[in-house]
Design an enzyme around this catalytic site. Structure first.
Site, PDB file in Angstrom:
ATOM      1  N   ARG A 125       0.838  -1.212   0.000  1.00 59.09           N
ATOM      2  CA  ARG A 125       0.000   0.000   0.000  1.00 59.09           C
ATOM      3  C   ARG A 125       0.872   1.263   0.000  1.00 59.09           C
ATOM      4  NH1 ARG A 125      -4.333   0.889   4.614  1.00 59.09           N
ATOM      5  NH2 ARG A 125      -2.536   0.486   5.924  1.00 59.09           N
ATOM      6  N   ARG A 158       3.134   4.195   4.650  1.00 58.68           N
ATOM      7  CA  ARG A 158       2.870   4.483   6.063  1.00 58.68           C
ATOM      8  C   ARG A 158       3.904   3.784   6.937  1.00 58.68           C
ATOM      9  NH1 ARG A 158      -3.541   3.402   7.043  1.00 58.68           N
ATOM     10  NH2 ARG A 158      -2.735   2.346   8.879  1.00 58.68           N
TER      11      ARG A 158
HETATM   12  P1  AP5 Z   1      -7.342  -0.122   2.776  1.00 56.18           P
HETATM   13  O1  AP5 Z   1      -8.683   0.215   2.222  1.00 56.18           O
HETATM   14  O2  AP5 Z   1      -6.397   0.987   3.038  1.00 56.18           O
HETATM   15  O3  AP5 Z   1      -7.516  -1.080   4.074  1.00 56.18           O
HETATM   16  P2  AP5 Z   1      -7.985  -0.724   5.539  1.00 56.18           P
HETATM   17  O4  AP5 Z   1      -8.862  -1.842   5.997  1.00 56.18           O
HETATM   18  O5  AP5 Z   1      -8.542   0.656   5.607  1.00 56.18           O
HETATM   19  O6  AP5 Z   1      -6.585  -0.849   6.257  1.00 56.18           O
HETATM   20  P3  AP5 Z   1      -5.862   0.055   7.357  1.00 56.18           P
HETATM   21  O7  AP5 Z   1      -4.453  -0.471   7.451  1.00 56.18           O
HETATM   22  O8  AP5 Z   1      -5.999   1.509   7.081  1.00 56.18           O
HETATM   23  O9  AP5 Z   1      -6.638  -0.358   8.595  1.00 56.18           O
HETATM   24  P4  AP5 Z   1      -6.172  -0.290  10.009  1.00 56.18           P
HETATM   25  O10 AP5 Z   1      -7.471  -0.603  10.655  1.00 56.18           O
HETATM   26  O11 AP5 Z   1      -5.024  -1.096  10.410  1.00 56.18           O
HETATM   27  O12 AP5 Z   1      -5.575   1.183  10.135  1.00 56.18           O
HETATM   28  P5  AP5 Z   1      -6.153   2.528  10.695  1.00 56.18           P
HETATM   29  O13 AP5 Z   1      -5.683   3.595   9.812  1.00 56.18           O
HETATM   30  O14 AP5 Z   1      -7.606   2.422  11.005  1.00 56.18           O
HETATM   31  O15 AP5 Z   1      -6.684  -1.188   1.773  1.00 56.18           O
HETATM   32  C1  AP5 Z   1      -5.365  -1.697   1.990  1.00 56.18           C
HETATM   33  C2  AP5 Z   1      -4.675  -1.930   0.617  1.00 56.18           C
HETATM   34  O16 AP5 Z   1      -5.377  -2.951  -0.075  1.00 56.18           O
HETATM   35  C3  AP5 Z   1      -4.686  -0.695  -0.293  1.00 56.18           C
HETATM   36  O17 AP5 Z   1      -3.470  -0.621  -0.996  1.00 56.18           O
HETATM   37  C4  AP5 Z   1      -5.856  -0.951  -1.266  1.00 56.18           C
HETATM   38  O18 AP5 Z   1      -5.645  -0.350  -2.530  1.00 56.18           O
HETATM   39  C5  AP5 Z   1      -5.869  -2.477  -1.343  1.00 56.18           C
HETATM   40  N1  AP5 Z   1      -7.221  -3.029  -1.483  1.00 56.18           N
HETATM   41  C6  AP5 Z   1      -8.331  -2.668  -0.782  1.00 56.18           C
HETATM   42  N2  AP5 Z   1      -9.400  -3.400  -1.167  1.00 56.18           N
HETATM   43  C7  AP5 Z   1      -8.946  -4.258  -2.120  1.00 56.18           C
HETATM   44  C8  AP5 Z   1      -9.563  -5.292  -2.899  1.00 56.18           C
HETATM   45  N3  AP5 Z   1     -10.855  -5.598  -2.756  1.00 56.18           N
HETATM   46  N4  AP5 Z   1      -8.790  -5.985  -3.757  1.00 56.18           N
HETATM   47  C9  AP5 Z   1      -7.470  -5.697  -3.909  1.00 56.18           C
HETATM   48  N5  AP5 Z   1      -6.823  -4.724  -3.212  1.00 56.18           N
HETATM   49  C10 AP5 Z   1      -7.549  -4.022  -2.318  1.00 56.18           C
HETATM   50  O19 AP5 Z   1      -5.407   2.588  12.096  1.00 56.18           O
HETATM   51  C11 AP5 Z   1      -4.003   2.768  12.176  1.00 56.18           C
HETATM   52  C12 AP5 Z   1      -3.583   2.760  13.637  1.00 56.18           C
HETATM   53  O20 AP5 Z   1      -4.259   3.809  14.359  1.00 56.18           O
HETATM   54  C13 AP5 Z   1      -3.932   1.486  14.430  1.00 56.18           C
HETATM   55  O21 AP5 Z   1      -2.949   0.485  14.267  1.00 56.18           O
HETATM   56  C14 AP5 Z   1      -3.991   2.028  15.864  1.00 56.18           C
HETATM   57  O22 AP5 Z   1      -2.704   2.215  16.367  1.00 56.18           O
HETATM   58  C15 AP5 Z   1      -4.624   3.396  15.681  1.00 56.18           C
HETATM   59  N6  AP5 Z   1      -6.085   3.356  15.767  1.00 56.18           N
HETATM   60  C16 AP5 Z   1      -6.971   3.657  14.775  1.00 56.18           C
HETATM   61  N7  AP5 Z   1      -8.227   3.510  15.217  1.00 56.18           N
HETATM   62  C17 AP5 Z   1      -8.138   3.125  16.511  1.00 56.18           C
HETATM   63  C18 AP5 Z   1      -9.104   2.768  17.486  1.00 56.18           C
HETATM   64  N8  AP5 Z   1     -10.421   2.809  17.220  1.00 56.18           N
HETATM   65  N9  AP5 Z   1      -8.674   2.405  18.724  1.00 56.18           N
HETATM   66  C19 AP5 Z   1      -7.350   2.378  19.020  1.00 56.18           C
HETATM   67  N10 AP5 Z   1      -6.379   2.659  18.118  1.00 56.18           N
HETATM   68  C20 AP5 Z   1      -6.781   3.043  16.880  1.00 56.18           C
END
Ligand code: AP5
Length: 210
Positions: A125, A158
């Site tokens: 990604r 990232r």
């Molecule tokens: P993408 O759509 O970016 O996936 P995502 O599920 O949004 O993944 P994230 O890594 O953003 O989720 P996350 O939950 O770990 O991170 P977040 O930012 O919330 O897709 C990923 C890749 O796959 C892309 O390249 C895309 O193009 C590709 N793709 C997508 N769909 C596809 C398909 N169908 N086929 C093929 N390719 C595809 O959180 C980050 C950090 O913040 C956490 O680790 C934590 O430390 C903190 N945090 C955030 N929210 C909280 C919370 N509620 N509580 C505590 N800590 C939190």
């Protein structure tokens, strides 16, 4: 018609949220994006969050709950909660917030993707450092190397998409976030969607639920 989108890191929550915002005029509340904005601005919250996020750990529940409470408006409709809740404590807090703000949740959609696919998605990604658009080096490359197709901003990896951090994020997910499945099953709101399909097919399935 609000919904929770949950699933492991890389399941496609952000990708699907962007489509729902663009095509159905829904409003996305992504705790990951809110935290990354705070890091960008180097606020106290951002500095605290960064120490957890860089290691792939969860930011403490109360910090995240307070942040959502601040952005969630009374009577606001058509919200996608992306990446929140992530623990059962957060899910209970969200239920309370929804009551307080006169809102309701239609469904909690779990996007299911096997781990080996997740590792490939996350390690490949790339994201725009200006507008946040999401790309992938194989499945969705930028037209010009390292430049965002939407705004021309720099496209970067990232910090938490490095392989060693990805492994920890997946472990943290199994321990703290996967119990949400039983929480939403008990609430009669749980829907599971196959997330390994192409993006448009996943989108059609979510749209059907709505
Ligand atoms: P993408 O759509 O970016 O996936 P995502 O599920 O949004 O993944 P994230 O890594 O953003 O989720 P996350 O939950 O770990 O991170 P977040 O930012 O919330 O897709 C990923 C890749 O796959 C892309 O390249 C895309 O193009 C590709 N793709 C997508 N769909 C596809 C398909 N169908 N086929 C093929 N390719 C595809 O959180 C980050 C950090 O913040 C956490 O680790 C934590 O430390 C903190 N945090 C955030 N929210 C909280 C919370 N509620 N509580 C505590 N800590 C939190």
């Amino acid at each position: 018609m609000s919904l929770v989108l949950f699933g492991p890191p890389g399941a496609g929550k952000g990708t699907q949220s962007a489509l729902l915002v663009e095509r159905l005029n829904m409003q996305q509340i992504s705790t990951g994006d809110l935290l990354r904005n705070s890091i960008k601005k180097q606020t106290d919250l951002g500095k605290l969050a960064q120490s957890y996020m860089d290691k792939g750990e969860l930011v403490p529940d109360q910090v995240v709950i307070d942040m959502v409470n601040e952005v969630l408006k009374t009577g606001q409709d058509n919200i996608i909660f992306d990446g929140f809740p992530r623990t059962v404590a957060q899910a209970k807090a969200l239920d309370d917030l929804l009551v307080q703000k006169n809102l309701s949740l239609r469904k909690a959609i779990f996007i299911k993707v096997p781990n080996k696919v997740l590792i490939n998605r996350l390690s490949g990604r790339r994201v725009c450092s200006s507008c946040g658009a999401v790309f992938h080096i194989e499945s969705k490359p930028t037209k010009v190397a390292d430049k965002c197709d939407n705004c021309g901003g720099n496209v970067i990896q990232r910090n938490d998409d490095k392989v060693e951090v990805i492994e920890n994020r997946l472990k943290v997910y199994d321990e703290f976030t996967s119990p949400l499945k039983n929480f939403y099953l008990a609430a009669g709101k749980y829907i599971e969607i196959e997330g390994e399909l192409p993006t448009e097919e996943v989108y059609s399935k979510i749209k059907k639920v709505l």
